[in-house]
Design a protein around this motif. Structure first.
Motif, mmCIF file in Angstrom:
data_model
loop_
_atom_site.group_PDB
_atom_site.id
_atom_site.type_symbol
_atom_site.label_atom_id
_atom_site.label_comp_id
_atom_site.label_asym_id
_atom_site.label_seq_id
_atom_site.Cartn_x
_atom_site.Cartn_y
_atom_site.Cartn_z
ATOM 1 N N LEU A 44 -0.379 -1.687 -2.138
ATOM 2 C CA LEU A 44 -0.182 -2.432 -3.380
ATOM 3 C C LEU A 44 -1.554 -2.822 -3.912
ATOM 4 O O LEU A 44 -2.514 -2.923 -3.151
ATOM 5 C CB LEU A 44 0.660 -3.692 -3.144
ATOM 6 C CG LEU A 44 2.050 -3.515 -2.541
ATOM 7 C CD1 LEU A 44 2.642 -4.877 -2.192
ATOM 8 C CD2 LEU A 44 2.966 -2.767 -3.505
ATOM 9 N N LYS A 63 -2.233 -11.374 -0.250
ATOM 10 C CA LYS A 63 -2.657 -10.485 0.837
ATOM 11 C C LYS A 63 -1.945 -10.834 2.135
ATOM 12 O O LYS A 63 -1.540 -9.939 2.897
ATOM 13 C CB LYS A 63 -4.178 -10.558 0.998
ATOM 14 C CG LYS A 63 -4.925 -9.868 -0.135
ATOM 15 C CD LYS A 63 -6.425 -10.084 -0.065
ATOM 16 C CE LYS A 63 -7.120 -9.345 -1.210
ATOM 17 N NZ LYS A 63 -8.556 -9.658 -1.300
ATOM 18 N N ALA A 66 1.701 -9.582 1.813
ATOM 19 C CA ALA A 66 1.782 -8.124 1.939
ATOM 20 C C ALA A 66 1.625 -7.701 3.390
ATOM 21 O O ALA A 66 2.366 -6.851 3.900
ATOM 22 C CB ALA A 66 0.724 -7.465 1.066
ATOM 23 N N LEU A 73 -2.612 -4.769 0.681
ATOM 24 C CA LEU A 73 -2.834 -5.154 -0.702
ATOM 25 C C LEU A 73 -4.330 -5.341 -0.928
ATOM 26 O O LEU A 73 -4.970 -6.125 -0.233
ATOM 27 C CB LEU A 73 -2.071 -6.437 -1.043
ATOM 28 C CG LEU A 73 -2.154 -6.905 -2.508
ATOM 29 C CD1 LEU A 73 -0.849 -7.539 -2.955
ATOM 30 C CD2 LEU A 73 -3.304 -7.911 -2.709
ATOM 31 N N VAL A 298 4.822 -10.226 -4.565
ATOM 32 C CA VAL A 298 4.694 -9.154 -3.573
ATOM 33 C C VAL A 298 6.062 -8.600 -3.211
ATOM 34 O O VAL A 298 6.254 -7.371 -3.126
ATOM 35 C CB VAL A 298 3.960 -9.676 -2.315
ATOM 36 C CG1 VAL A 298 4.115 -8.700 -1.152
ATOM 37 C CG2 VAL A 298 2.488 -9.893 -2.630
#
Length: 342
Positions: A44, A63, A66, A73, A298
């Protein structure tokens, strides 16, 4: 909120470093997170408008979220340059990225972001497109309803002045970036809520655009004082975010201004903003849940990239009129409940 409770487990008890230490944010990691299962476990990308205090925390939270989902990410900061942001989106569209998360540098140009993204899903986070009609099954928004942020500020001020028996007040307004919809809604909402409570709100000076920046707000407040502004005539200061409120407070303290009769309100609910309430420097802030926005965005990106239902794993509410808008609630914070936001 499920996301809020889940992400709270990711908050580490270590001290902030670098820029994060200056704003009092707590760093986030994913080491203690429960492993999540997902139909998508790829890459991502998050493209930020600019990495200011609040968005730095949102970036860190995204982050961590993810990673907990088994994804990676990466993030980029376009420094407030919308053209650069579009270049970053185009590059992401040509990569292996499964979905692109975007904090808009210019919320009037969301359509260009969608065009630049091509076939890649886009999750707008934190800043909603001014034209919400661009949102659809593969282009969604996750964030907080800015109609409420200014309202909560104004309501806190109204309650304060009603206790004092005041029906007319003078205010200073420190605005974020001019032209952004959340700047307008925060500014207008606070004044509207005051007047709805029967309190006449009068601008003591023209509102100043400080771009959500602490140093700029501090500078502008210092200039006003140097120009002879009589702070004894000021009843309240309204700032569009904590960073600017804290800059104003610093300027007032450096100039030995008595702040005891000045009510200061802001938005974000950063650790430094919460501490200012505990210290009695600020009347109220409005908690904008960076962890909630990040984790919700996310999850939405993972769902879109993996072909799952948009709301799978998301407990926040969709907008009644636009199902492609997911709201992460704002929460008012005063001295009465500030310790609930540790």
């Amino acid at each position: 909120m499920k996301f809020k409770k889940w992400m709270a487990a990711l908050l580490a008890g270590t001290l902030c470093m670098g820029m994060m230490a200056g704003c009092g944010f707590t760093p986030i990691n994913a080491e203690e997170a429960t492993e999540q299962t997902t139909a998508f476990a790829g890459e991502l990308e998050l493209i930020l408008s600019q990495k200011d205090e609040y968005l730095s925390y949102l970036d860190q939270a995204a982050k961590a979220s993810a990673e907990a989902h088994g994804c990676t990410l990466s993030s980029l900061d376009c420094g407030g340059d919308m053209d650069k942001q579009l270049e970053y989106v185009k590059a992401a569209a040509e990569s292996e990225t499964g979905a692109i998360l975007v904090v808009l540098a210019d919320d009037t140009r969301a359509g260009e972001v969608i065009e630049a993204a091509g076939d890649k899903p886009v999750v707008f986070v934190n800043r909603i497109p001014q034209d919400e009609s661009v949102l659809d099954e593969t282009h969604v928004y996750v964030g907080s309803d800015e109609d409420m942020s200014g309202t909560y500020q104004g309501e806190a001020l109204a309650a304060y002045f009603e206790e004092q028996g005041k029906d007319s007040v003078n205010y200073l307004l420190f605005k974020g970036t001019e032209g952004l919809i959340h700047t307008a809604k925060r500014s207008e909402g606070a004044i509207r809520a005051l007047e709805a409570a029967g309190i006449s709100a009068n601008a003591a000076e023209e509102p100043v655009d400080c771009g959500y920046d602490r140093a700029k707000a501090m500078e502008q407040m210092t200039v006003m004082l140097a120009n002879g502004l009589d702070m004894s005539e000021i009843d309240c200061i309204i700032a569009n975010n904590d960073a600017m409120a804290l800059g104003v407070i610093e300027a007032l303290k450096q100039n030995n201004v008595d702040m005891s009769s000045i009510a200061i309100v802001s938005v974000d609910g950063t650790n430094a903003g919460l501490q200012a309430i505990r210290d009695g420097d600020m009347l109220a802030t409005v908690h904008q849940d960076a962890v909630g926005q990040a984790s919700g965005a996310v999850q939405a990106a993972i769902n879109l990239a993996g072909g799952a239902d948009l709301m799978e794993g998301i407990s926040y509410e969709q907008d009644e009129d636009n199902s492609f808008v997911i709201w992460v609630p704002f929460e008012p914070v005063t001295a009465d409940n500030v310790d609930d936001f540790n």
